[in-house]
Motif scaffolding. Sequence first.
Motif, short mmCIF file in Angstrom:
data_model
loop_
_atom_site.label_atom_id
_atom_site.label_comp_id
_atom_site.label_asym_id
_atom_site.label_seq_id
_atom_site.Cartn_x
_atom_site.Cartn_y
_atom_site.Cartn_z
N LYS A 1 42.95 37.61 42.27
CA LYS A 1 42.07 37.30 41.14
C LYS A 1 41.67 35.84 41.27
O LYS A 1 42.52 34.94 41.13
CB LYS A 1 42.80 37.49 39.80
CG LYS A 1 43.62 38.78 39.70
CD LYS A 1 42.77 39.99 39.49
CE LYS A 1 43.48 41.25 39.90
NZ LYS A 1 42.65 42.44 39.86
N ASN B 1 48.96 53.26 41.19
CA ASN B 1 48.63 52.26 42.21
C ASN B 1 48.86 50.85 41.65
O ASN B 1 47.91 50.11 41.37
CB ASN B 1 47.14 52.44 42.60
CG ASN B 1 46.83 51.91 43.97
OD1 ASN B 1 47.73 51.50 44.73
ND2 ASN B 1 45.55 51.89 44.31
N GLY C 1 44.77 53.21 35.83
CA GLY C 1 44.49 52.51 37.09
C GLY C 1 43.91 53.43 38.14
O GLY C 1 43.69 54.63 37.92
N SER C 2 43.68 52.84 39.32
CA SER C 2 43.04 53.59 40.41
C SER C 2 44.05 54.50 41.11
O SER C 2 45.26 54.44 40.83
CB SER C 2 42.46 52.58 41.43
OG SER C 2 43.51 51.76 41.91
N ASP D 1 49.62 40.92 41.23
CA ASP D 1 48.39 40.17 41.02
C ASP D 1 48.61 38.72 41.46
O ASP D 1 49.50 38.04 40.92
CB ASP D 1 47.97 40.18 39.54
CG ASP D 1 47.19 41.43 39.17
OD1 ASP D 1 46.99 42.31 40.04
OD2 ASP D 1 46.78 41.53 38.00
N ALA E 1 51.88 43.73 38.29
CA ALA E 1 50.76 44.16 37.44
C ALA E 1 50.29 45.55 37.84
O ALA E 1 51.01 46.30 38.51
CB ALA E 1 49.63 43.13 37.54
N GLY E 2 49.07 45.85 37.46
CA GLY E 2 48.53 47.20 37.55
C GLY E 2 48.36 47.67 36.12
O GLY E 2 49.10 47.23 35.22
N LYS E 3 47.37 48.54 35.90
CA LYS E 3 46.97 48.81 34.52
C LYS E 3 48.11 49.35 33.64
O LYS E 3 48.33 48.87 32.53
CB LYS E 3 45.77 49.76 34.50
CG LYS E 3 44.54 49.11 35.14
CD LYS E 3 43.27 49.81 34.78
CE LYS E 3 42.09 49.33 35.63
NZ LYS E 3 41.87 47.88 35.59
N ASP F 1 43.45 46.39 29.28
CA ASP F 1 44.79 46.98 29.19
C ASP F 1 45.42 46.65 27.82
O ASP F 1 46.10 47.48 27.21
CB ASP F 1 45.70 46.44 30.31
CG ASP F 1 45.13 46.72 31.69
OD1 ASP F 1 44.34 47.66 31.83
OD2 ASP F 1 45.48 45.98 32.64
N VAL G 1 41.06 39.53 32.94
CA VAL G 1 41.69 40.58 33.77
C VAL G 1 42.45 41.62 32.94
O VAL G 1 42.33 42.82 33.17
CB VAL G 1 42.61 39.95 34.84
CG1 VAL G 1 43.44 41.01 35.56
CG2 VAL G 1 41.79 39.18 35.86
N ASN H 1 50.64 46.61 32.79
CA ASN H 1 50.13 45.67 31.78
C ASN H 1 50.17 46.29 30.38
O ASN H 1 50.55 45.64 29.39
CB ASN H 1 48.70 45.25 32.11
CG ASN H 1 48.61 44.49 33.43
OD1 ASN H 1 49.60 43.92 33.88
ND2 ASN H 1 47.45 44.48 34.04
N ASN I 1 46.71 42.25 44.73
CA ASN I 1 45.34 42.11 44.24
C ASN I 1 45.07 40.64 43.94
O ASN I 1 45.86 40.00 43.24
CB ASN I 1 45.12 42.94 42.97
CG ASN I 1 45.07 44.43 43.27
OD1 ASN I 1 44.99 44.83 44.43
ND2 ASN I 1 45.12 45.24 42.23
N ARG J 1 50.55 46.88 47.11
CA ARG J 1 49.40 46.01 47.41
C ARG J 1 49.43 44.69 46.63
O ARG J 1 50.08 44.58 45.58
CB ARG J 1 48.09 46.75 47.08
CG ARG J 1 47.95 47.05 45.60
CD ARG J 1 46.71 47.87 45.28
NE ARG J 1 46.75 48.28 43.88
CZ ARG J 1 45.69 48.54 43.12
NH1 ARG J 1 44.48 48.45 43.63
NH2 ARG J 1 45.82 48.91 41.87
N ASN K 1 40.72 43.82 44.99
CA ASN K 1 41.84 44.75 44.82
C ASN K 1 42.12 45.50 46.11
O ASN K 1 41.19 46.05 46.72
CB ASN K 1 41.55 45.74 43.69
CG ASN K 1 41.55 45.08 42.32
OD1 ASN K 1 41.80 43.89 42.20
ND2 ASN K 1 41.26 45.84 41.30
O1 LIG Z 1 44.05 50.06 39.82
P1 LIG Z 1 42.86 49.18 39.89
O2 LIG Z 1 41.64 49.80 39.29
O3 LIG Z 1 42.62 48.62 41.26
O4 LIG Z 1 43.13 47.95 38.93
C1 LIG Z 1 44.25 47.14 39.11
C2 LIG Z 1 44.02 45.83 38.49
O5 LIG Z 1 43.73 46.03 37.11
C3 LIG Z 1 44.59 45.24 36.31
O6 LIG Z 1 45.64 46.08 35.89
C4 LIG Z 1 43.84 44.69 35.14
O7 LIG Z 1 43.29 45.75 34.38
C5 LIG Z 1 45.15 44.18 37.24
O8 LIG Z 1 46.39 43.72 36.81
C6 LIG Z 1 45.21 44.92 38.55
O9 LIG Z 1 45.13 44.05 39.65
#
Ligand SMILES: O=P(O)(O)OC[C@H]1O[C@](O)(CO)[C@@H](O)[C@@H]1O
Length: 347
Positions: free
Chosen positions: A104, A20, A156-157, A24, A48-50, A273, A269, A53, A102, A100, A116
């Motif tokens: 910050k 996911n 990540g989620s 960012d 971005a996204g875990k 990661d 943030v 990163n 997100n 998506r 998010n």
């Molecule tokens: O997948 P999750 O838990 O929503 O986290 C995503 C967020 O976490 C991060 O990767 C930071 O850990 C951000 O770059 C991103 O917006």
Amino acid sequence: MNDNTTRQAAGCPVLCVTLNPALDMTIGLDSLVPGKVNRARSHHLEAAGKGINVARVLATLGHPVTLSGFLGADNQADFEAAFAEWGLSDAFERVAGATRINVKLGEASGRVTDINGAGMQVDEAAFTRLEARIDDWIDRQQAEGSPERCAVVIAGSLPPGVSSEQLASLVQRVRTRHIACWLDTSGTALEAGLAVPPSGVKPNEQELALWAGEPLESDAARQRALASLVEHGIEQALISAGPEGVLWASPGAETLRARPPRMRVVSTVCAGDTLLAAMLHGVLCHPTPTAAMRERILRHATALSAEAVTHPGPGNPAAPELETLQQHTSIETLASAEVATAGEPRP
Ligand SMILES: O=P(O)(O)OC[C@H]1O[C@](O)(CO)[C@@H](O)[C@@H]1O
């Protein structure tokens, strides 16, 4: 950790799976006033996204990194340009829709409010195609030589349509092929993934408390949770415990705690990661580390994670201040994870 051994050993292939991802949108504010019109001081949009990163840090540390997961076809160009700039190979599965955004909201005090998005709907067919991509990558590593020196990160989620059970099946898929798999997620996905188990994890205290069945507010509780993770078959168990530092337990090794120096925080943030990436770098480069090397690995990862809070985005392994940050990162030895099992059994 600037030793020659590390430099020679660097270059371990890593597949970073972000189910996911996100763009960012980081907005700088003096201070956030909910319910009012707030004026931004700055704004910045970045892929971005875990897993992405983590990949950026690993690539800067010299590892060949491939990205996968699900990317929306509608705004893929923003990601593709960033991957090319960062030297990351793109094996993302494209799905219909836009990835998506997100948000910050970063205040001058260093406080960050995250909003998010849920993510795009992923169907069964796309998930099956992702499994094939993961299999392909593993096949290539096994054909090319040293599968014991490569790893998969799943971070990540979960997007809508992907279940915790499917996440666990990915961890299982990688482990069945005898490839290291590091997992960084939360909630029921973390619980399901931990059951497999993965090779390495880095939950924060709140994320792990659900699995541990108790709040991890004391050192004793944190050590019990680490001991349970190790007993459960996890080789590299980390907890990021905010001001209490970073704890690291491995089978047969002493549990270590690192405390970084106090930092002027711009954005937290990407600190987690960065920590995961630098720890994975350390154990890939030193698969059977001595006690002294374990300390160096943890010190380097903790210091790099501290560096990450001084700016938006992940930590920069080439930052000139990293050496000083390492010198000011303290390491202490706690009881071994096995000994710490003397506490209450986990429900
Ligand atoms: O997948 P999750 O838990 O929503 O986290 C995503 C967020 O976490 C991060 O990767 C930071 O850990 C951000 O770059 C991103 O917006």
